[in-house]
Design an enzyme around this catalytic site. Structure first.
Site: not given
Ligand code: 13P
Length: 210
Positions: A73, A119
């Site tokens: 990501e 908050y």
């Molecule tokens: P990654 O393990 O590649 O960071 O992906 C995890 C995730 O949250 C996908 O949205």
């Protein structure tokens, strides 16, 4: 803060989020801006068991420099850094309540969670739009997030989870925690016509706390 201190803080905050159930399995990813690039959690790593020496280091153009293979990501994080000069860190979670809101068909996609508490407004801001569903790791998500991140510190990815930016790593984690609590309150209060903060109260919070 030195890079070593930043690595240690990222590992500590990630473990704390994992220990309290904000992330399970290998879900979620966290990044932080450095003077010469970025650190991001490796793909398929558990936020509960990160090794500071193995965090992925990216250069200023988001190319992988060292450490384990970065999160799939990266582009999701890049969308925030390129949209917001004030983004010093980005947290993406699959936290349960925020993700539940991101699955509801009948919410205002422009701003699904109303201003219930100070908050939430102080940490997350005035709006947190929902971005349409994309498969995790789909780079097509980047322009969709970028367009929204210009105006919002946080977004909900439909049927996936929240992404939130903060000035610092600690700020971004605090915002992710407040976002989850606000989602919980929203779900608890659905159908109960709760009293909301007024627009004047929201303006007062944002002008006082930024
Ligand atoms: P990654 O393990 O590649 O960071 O992906 C995890 C995730 O949250 C996908 O949205």
């Amino acid at each position: 803060m030195t890079e070593t201190e930043t690595r240690d803080l990222l590992v500590k905050l990630s473990a704390s989020l994992f220990a309290r159930g904000f992330s399970v399995g290998s879900a979620g990813n966290i990044s932080v801006r450095l003077d010469d690039g970025y650190l991001i959690t490796p793909t398929n790593s558990s936020l509960g068991r990160l090794d500071p020496a193995r965090l992925s280091k990216l250069d200023a153009t988001f190319a992988h420099l060292s450490g384990d293979k970065p999160s799939k990501e990266v582009f999701m994080h890049r969308a925030f850094y390129t949209a917001r000069a004030d983004a010093g860190a980005v947290v993406h979670l699959h936290s349960t309540m925020a993700t539940a809101v991101a699955c509801l068909p009948d919410v205002d996609t422009g701003n699904p969670i109303p201003p219930l508490t100070p908050y939430f407004v102080m940490r997350v801001g005035r709006t947190m739009p929902i971005v349409p569903y994309y498969r995790p790791g789909d780079a097509a998500m980047e322009p969709a997030i970028h367009a929204v991140a210009v105006h919002a510190r946080a977004v909900l990815l439909a049927n996936h989870g929240p992404v939130v930016a903060g000035k610092t790593l600690t700020d971004a984690v605090y915002a992710a925690e407040e976002l989850e609590e606000a989602a919980k309150l929203y779900l608890l209060l659905r159908g109960a016509s709760p009293r909301l903060l007024t627009p004047a109260q929201v303006d007062d919070l944002l002008s006082t706390f930024g």
